[in-house]
Design a protein around this motif. Structure first.
Motif, PDB file in Angstrom:
ATOM      1  N   GLU A 129      24.649  29.156 -32.504  1.00  0.00           N
ATOM      2  CA  GLU A 129      24.288  27.927 -31.784  1.00  0.00           C
ATOM      3  C   GLU A 129      23.996  26.785 -32.756  1.00  0.00           C
ATOM      4  OE1 GLU A 129      21.057  29.150 -29.284  1.00  0.00           O
ATOM      5  OE2 GLU A 129      22.391  30.001 -27.757  1.00  0.00           O
ATOM      6  N   ALA A 130      23.306  27.090 -33.844  1.00  0.00           N
ATOM      7  CA  ALA A 130      22.997  26.070 -34.846  1.00  0.00           C
ATOM      8  C   ALA A 130      24.284  25.576 -35.511  1.00  0.00           C
ATOM      9  CB  ALA A 130      22.033  26.619 -35.889  1.00  0.00           C
ATOM     10  N   LEU A 131      25.217  26.487 -35.758  1.00  0.00           N
ATOM     11  CA  LEU A 131      26.505  26.107 -36.347  1.00  0.00           C
ATOM     12  C   LEU A 131      27.295  25.225 -35.388  1.00  0.00           C
ATOM     13  CD1 LEU A 131      27.548  29.489 -37.973  1.00  0.00           C
ATOM     14  CD2 LEU A 131      27.084  27.376 -39.189  1.00  0.00           C
ATOM     15  N   ALA A 132      27.283  25.595 -34.118  1.00  0.00           N
ATOM     16  CA  ALA A 132      28.018  24.819 -33.111  1.00  0.00           C
ATOM     17  C   ALA A 132      27.436  23.413 -32.970  1.00  0.00           C
ATOM     18  CB  ALA A 132      27.981  25.545 -31.771  1.00  0.00           C
ATOM     19  N   ALA A 133      26.115  23.309 -33.110  1.00  0.00           N
ATOM     20  CA  ALA A 133      25.443  22.012 -32.999  1.00  0.00           C
ATOM     21  C   ALA A 133      25.625  21.179 -34.274  1.00  0.00           C
ATOM     22  CB  ALA A 133      23.961  22.210 -32.718  1.00  0.00           C
ATOM     23  N   GLY A 134      26.025  21.843 -35.363  1.00  0.00           N
ATOM     24  CA  GLY A 134      26.212  21.137 -36.627  1.00  0.00           C
ATOM     25  C   GLY A 134      24.911  20.880 -37.366  1.00  0.00           C
ATOM     26  N   ASP A 135      23.862  21.585 -36.993  1.00  0.00           N
ATOM     27  CA  ASP A 135      22.543  21.425 -37.618  1.00  0.00           C
ATOM     28  C   ASP A 135      22.436  22.386 -38.802  1.00  0.00           C
ATOM     29  OD1 ASP A 135      19.917  21.061 -38.277  1.00  0.00           O
ATOM     30  OD2 ASP A 135      19.119  21.459 -36.278  1.00  0.00           O
ATOM     31  N   LYS A 136      22.682  21.872 -40.018  1.00  0.00           N
ATOM     32  CA  LYS A 136      22.740  22.766 -41.174  1.00  0.00           C
ATOM     33  C   LYS A 136      21.376  23.348 -41.543  1.00  0.00           C
ATOM     34  CE  LYS A 136      22.915  18.972 -44.536  1.00  0.00           C
ATOM     35  NZ  LYS A 136      23.739  18.359 -45.589  1.00  0.00           N
TER      36      LYS A 136
END
Length: 88
Positions: free
Chosen positions: A37-44
Motif C-alpha cells: 500500500e505504501a509503494l502504491a501510494a508512492g510514500d517512500k
C-alpha cells in the motif's frame, strides 16, 4: 473420527498448531500488504518503515515453518527492490 486416545491427542495438537500457523500467516500477509500500500501510494518513508517491519516477520515465518525459507527470501528481495526503486 479418532478412536484411540493418542489419535485424539494428535487431533488436538494439530488443531492448536493449525490455529497458530494461520495467525502467523495472517500477520505476514498484513505486513506485506502495508508495504504494498505504501509503494502504491508512492510514500517512500512509509514504505521503508513498513518494509523494515515486514522483513523480520517474513523471516520469522520461515523459521517457524509457516512458509518456505526460499519463499520468504524471494518476497523480501522483491519488496526491497521495489522500495529501492521508489527511493531512487
Amino acid at each position: 473420527m479418532a478412536n484411540t486416545s493418542s489419535a485424539k491427542k494428535a487431533t488436538r495438537k494439530i488443531a492448536r498448531r493449525t490455529a497458530i500457523n494461520k495467525n502467523r500467516r495472517s500477520r505476514v500477509r498484513t505486513y506485506v500488504r502495508k508495504v504494498e500500500e505504501a509503494l502504491a501510494a508512492g510514500d517512500k518513508a512509509a514504505a521503508l518503515e513498513a518494509f523494515k517491519a515486514a522483513e523480520p516477520e517474513l523471516m520469522r515465518a520461515a523459521t517457524k515453518g509457516v512458509i518456505h525459507k526460499n519463499t520468504a527470501s524471494r518476497k523480501v528481495s522483491r519488496l526491497a527492490q521495489r522500495v529501492k526503486v521508489l527511493s531512487a
